[in-house]
Design a protein around this motif. Structure first.
Motif, PDB file in Angstrom:
ATOM      1  N   PHE A 184      41.582  64.905  -3.267  1.00  0.00           N
ATOM      2  CA  PHE A 184      41.379  65.587  -4.941  1.00  0.00           C
ATOM      3  C   PHE A 184      42.257  66.576  -4.912  1.00  0.00           C
ATOM      4  CE2 PHE A 184      39.073  67.643  -8.370  1.00  0.00           C
ATOM      5  CZ  PHE A 184      39.204  66.945  -9.224  1.00  0.00           C
ATOM      6  N   ALA A 185      42.331  67.538  -3.765  1.00  0.00           N
ATOM      7  CA  ALA A 185      43.415  68.777  -3.822  1.00  0.00           C
ATOM      8  C   ALA A 185      44.907  68.052  -3.816  1.00  0.00           C
ATOM      9  CB  ALA A 185      43.168  69.236  -2.531  1.00  0.00           C
ATOM     10  N   HIS A 186      45.030  67.114  -2.971  1.00  0.00           N
ATOM     11  CA  HIS A 186      46.413  66.530  -2.838  1.00  0.00           C
ATOM     12  C   HIS A 186      46.837  66.024  -4.124  1.00  0.00           C
ATOM     13  CE1 HIS A 186      49.552  63.660  -2.337  1.00  0.00           C
ATOM     14  NE2 HIS A 186      48.885  62.410  -2.641  1.00  0.00           N
ATOM     15  N   LEU A 187      46.119  65.288  -5.148  1.00  0.00           N
ATOM     16  CA  LEU A 187      46.517  64.735  -6.215  1.00  0.00           C
ATOM     17  C   LEU A 187      46.716  65.880  -7.321  1.00  0.00           C
ATOM     18  CD1 LEU A 187      44.269  61.541  -6.742  1.00  0.00           C
ATOM     19  CD2 LEU A 187      46.765  61.523  -6.368  1.00  0.00           C
ATOM     20  N   THR A 188      45.912  66.877  -7.082  1.00  0.00           N
ATOM     21  CA  THR A 188      46.177  68.116  -8.003  1.00  0.00           C
ATOM     22  C   THR A 188      47.464  68.940  -7.696  1.00  0.00           C
ATOM     23  OG1 THR A 188      43.846  68.418  -8.100  1.00  0.00           O
ATOM     24  CG2 THR A 188      45.056  70.083  -8.900  1.00  0.00           C
ATOM     25  N   GLY A 189      47.657  68.837  -6.123  1.00  0.00           N
ATOM     26  CA  GLY A 189      48.978  69.404  -5.770  1.00  0.00           C
ATOM     27  C   GLY A 189      50.220  68.766  -6.102  1.00  0.00           C
ATOM     28  N   THR A 227      38.162  62.580 -11.507  1.00  0.00           N
ATOM     29  CA  THR A 227      37.392  63.924 -11.664  1.00  0.00           C
ATOM     30  C   THR A 227      36.130  64.005 -11.838  1.00  0.00           C
ATOM     31  OG1 THR A 227      39.690  64.837 -12.448  1.00  0.00           O
ATOM     32  CG2 THR A 227      37.488  66.000 -13.157  1.00  0.00           C
ATOM     33  N   GLU A 228      35.498  62.952 -12.794  1.00  0.00           N
ATOM     34  CA  GLU A 228      34.410  62.980 -13.141  1.00  0.00           C
ATOM     35  C   GLU A 228      33.365  62.555 -11.858  1.00  0.00           C
ATOM     36  OE1 GLU A 228      31.419  60.352 -16.222  1.00  0.00           O
ATOM     37  OE2 GLU A 228      33.352  59.885 -16.094  1.00  0.00           O
ATOM     38  N   LEU A 229      34.119  61.591 -11.159  1.00  0.00           N
ATOM     39  CA  LEU A 229      33.194  61.227  -9.878  1.00  0.00           C
ATOM     40  C   LEU A 229      33.206  62.100  -8.841  1.00  0.00           C
ATOM     41  CD1 LEU A 229      32.337  58.893  -7.974  1.00  0.00           C
ATOM     42  CD2 LEU A 229      34.660  58.333  -7.296  1.00  0.00           C
ATOM     43  N   VAL A 230      34.324  62.970  -8.700  1.00  0.00           N
ATOM     44  CA  VAL A 230      34.225  64.046  -7.674  1.00  0.00           C
ATOM     45  C   VAL A 230      33.476  65.401  -7.852  1.00  0.00           C
ATOM     46  CG1 VAL A 230      35.586  65.903  -6.532  1.00  0.00           C
ATOM     47  CG2 VAL A 230      36.370  63.510  -6.837  1.00  0.00           C
ATOM     48  N   LEU A 231      33.106  65.573  -9.216  1.00  0.00           N
ATOM     49  CA  LEU A 231      32.502  66.812  -9.534  1.00  0.00           C
ATOM     50  C   LEU A 231      31.147  66.396  -9.511  1.00  0.00           C
ATOM     51  CD1 LEU A 231      34.218  68.116 -12.717  1.00  0.00           C
ATOM     52  CD2 LEU A 231      33.934  69.011 -10.756  1.00  0.00           C
ATOM     53  N   LYS A 266      36.870  76.117  -4.482  1.00  0.00           N
ATOM     54  CA  LYS A 266      35.754  75.183  -4.621  1.00  0.00           C
ATOM     55  C   LYS A 266      36.273  74.010  -5.470  1.00  0.00           C
ATOM     56  CE  LYS A 266      32.330  79.062  -4.757  1.00  0.00           C
ATOM     57  NZ  LYS A 266      31.354  79.863  -5.609  1.00  0.00           N
ATOM     58  N   VAL A 267      35.595  72.734  -5.474  1.00  0.00           N
ATOM     59  CA  VAL A 267      35.951  71.475  -5.898  1.00  0.00           C
ATOM     60  C   VAL A 267      36.404  71.759  -7.513  1.00  0.00           C
ATOM     61  CG1 VAL A 267      33.834  70.534  -6.411  1.00  0.00           C
ATOM     62  CG2 VAL A 267      35.786  69.161  -5.897  1.00  0.00           C
ATOM     63  N   GLY A 268      35.249  72.733  -8.151  1.00  0.00           N
ATOM     64  CA  GLY A 268      35.431  72.857  -9.502  1.00  0.00           C
ATOM     65  C   GLY A 268      36.572  73.790  -9.830  1.00  0.00           C
ATOM     66  N   GLU A 269      37.149  74.576  -8.909  1.00  0.00           N
ATOM     67  CA  GLU A 269      38.276  75.226  -9.177  1.00  0.00           C
ATOM     68  C   GLU A 269      39.680  74.106  -9.103  1.00  0.00           C
ATOM     69  OE1 GLU A 269      37.530  79.617  -7.403  1.00  0.00           O
ATOM     70  OE2 GLU A 269      37.998  78.138  -5.852  1.00  0.00           O
ATOM     71  N   ILE A 270      39.256  73.435  -8.359  1.00  0.00           N
ATOM     72  CA  ILE A 270      40.549  72.295  -8.136  1.00  0.00           C
ATOM     73  C   ILE A 270      40.565  71.338  -9.383  1.00  0.00           C
ATOM     74  CG2 ILE A 270      41.305  70.380  -6.877  1.00  0.00           C
ATOM     75  CD1 ILE A 270      40.052  71.708  -4.516  1.00  0.00           C
ATOM     76  N   SER A 271      39.467  71.036 -10.062  1.00  0.00           N
ATOM     77  CA  SER A 271      39.119  70.193 -11.159  1.00  0.00           C
ATOM     78  C   SER A 271      39.776  71.057 -12.142  1.00  0.00           C
ATOM     79  CB  SER A 271      37.683  70.038 -11.284  1.00  0.00           C
ATOM     80  OG  SER A 271      37.778  69.397 -12.610  1.00  0.00           O
ATOM     81  N   ASP A 272      39.527  72.429 -12.400  1.00  0.00           N
ATOM     82  CA  ASP A 272      40.121  72.937 -13.650  1.00  0.00           C
ATOM     83  C   ASP A 272      41.608  73.172 -13.364  1.00  0.00           C
ATOM     84  OD1 ASP A 272      37.519  73.630 -14.404  1.00  0.00           O
ATOM     85  OD2 ASP A 272      37.341  75.656 -13.624  1.00  0.00           O
ATOM     86  N   GLU A 273      42.126  73.058 -12.260  1.00  0.00           N
ATOM     87  CA  GLU A 273      43.493  73.197 -12.079  1.00  0.00           C
ATOM     88  C   GLU A 273      44.006  71.817 -12.616  1.00  0.00           C
ATOM     89  OE1 GLU A 273      47.029  73.787  -8.868  1.00  0.00           O
ATOM     90  OE2 GLU A 273      45.020  73.652  -8.094  1.00  0.00           O
ATOM     91  N   TRP A 274      43.544  70.739 -12.280  1.00  0.00           N
ATOM     92  CA  TRP A 274      44.372  69.383 -12.536  1.00  0.00           C
ATOM     93  C   TRP A 274      43.932  68.911 -13.955  1.00  0.00           C
ATOM     94  CZ3 TRP A 274      42.779  64.198  -9.857  1.00  0.00           C
ATOM     95  CH2 TRP A 274      43.725  63.084 -10.239  1.00  0.00           C
TER      96      TRP A 274
END
Length: 224
Positions: free
Chosen positions: A44-49, A17-21, A79-87
């Motif tokens: 990133f989306a896959h792992l969150t899913g 997450t830190e890397l992707v953000l 957005k990647v921030g939204e995916i990050s928030d979800e995970w």
């Protein structure tokens, strides 16, 4: 050796997450060679899913391609921030599940470890050669033994950082040596047959090559 599955998962979740953000749009759109149908954001989306599906019980078809692609497609416009928030929000629940499940959910942890390495490879970031997560992934080698027995081959010894084990029930044949990174990348289909053959084998690896990877080996080399 026992593993703290929750801690390994948390470390990879937070690290990725830190890397992707910290990436710009071009880096997020970069194809991940280890999973060439996906870019960095897709992984990133896959792992969150995966985390979401485990908490909601949407496991029909897991771990097949349709199941994993749905996870990516559902977050395509996020957005990647939204995916990050979800995970990040799902993390504590998943880690509590991992702490109580024992090995039952270990595949989920190994998936996170491997995809973390995949993304680092896509970004030309050198991944650690030995971590607790990689040592956990080495346990996937246990599936080799029954395949060797079915093929009538002598046992294979894997001598890697964190694992020294003879696989198969017949007399020991040859040994393959390497660090935990290279061995796990080969086990998880991130190396071609030529790359697997180029590992440090004590004898002719040819009979073992088709049986070495848990997932199908790559058709072309992957340099990381």
């Amino acid at each position: 050796m026992s593993f703290d599955f929750a801690a390994i998962y948390r470390s990879n979740r937070e690290g990725l997450t830190e890397l992707v953000l910290g990436l710009d749009s071009d880096a997020l759109a970069r194809t991940v060679p280890a999973t060439p149908l996906w870019n960095v954001k897709d992984v990133f989306a896959h792992l969150t899913g995966v985390a979401s599906d485990h908490t909601t019980g949407r496991l029909e078809g897991a771990p097949g391609e349709a199941w994993t692609q749905r996870q990516v497609d559902e977050r395509r416009d996020h957005k990647v921030g939204e995916i990050s928030d979800e995970w990040t929000a799902l993390g504590p629940t998943i880690e509590t599940m991992l702490a109580s499940s024992g090995t039952a959910m270990s595949a989920m942890v190994m998936d996170a470890v491997m995809h973390h390495c995949d993304v680092k490879g896509a970004l030309r970031i050198t991944a650690p050669r030995d971590t607790e997560g990689l040592r956990l992934c080495l346990r996937a080698a246990n599936s080799i033994g029954p395949r060797l027995d079915a093929a009538g081959l002598p046992a294979l010894r894997i001598d890697a950082t964190g694992l020294d084990r003879v696989l198969g029930s017949q007399d020991e044949g040859i040994t393959v040596r390497g660090d935990s990174f290279e061995i796990t990348r080969a086990l998880f289909g991130r190396r071609s047959l030529d790359q697997i053959a180029a590992l440090d084998w004590s004898g002719d690896p040819a009979p073992y090559l088709p049986l070495f990877s848990v997932f199908a080996p790559r058709e072309t080399p992957l340099i990381e």
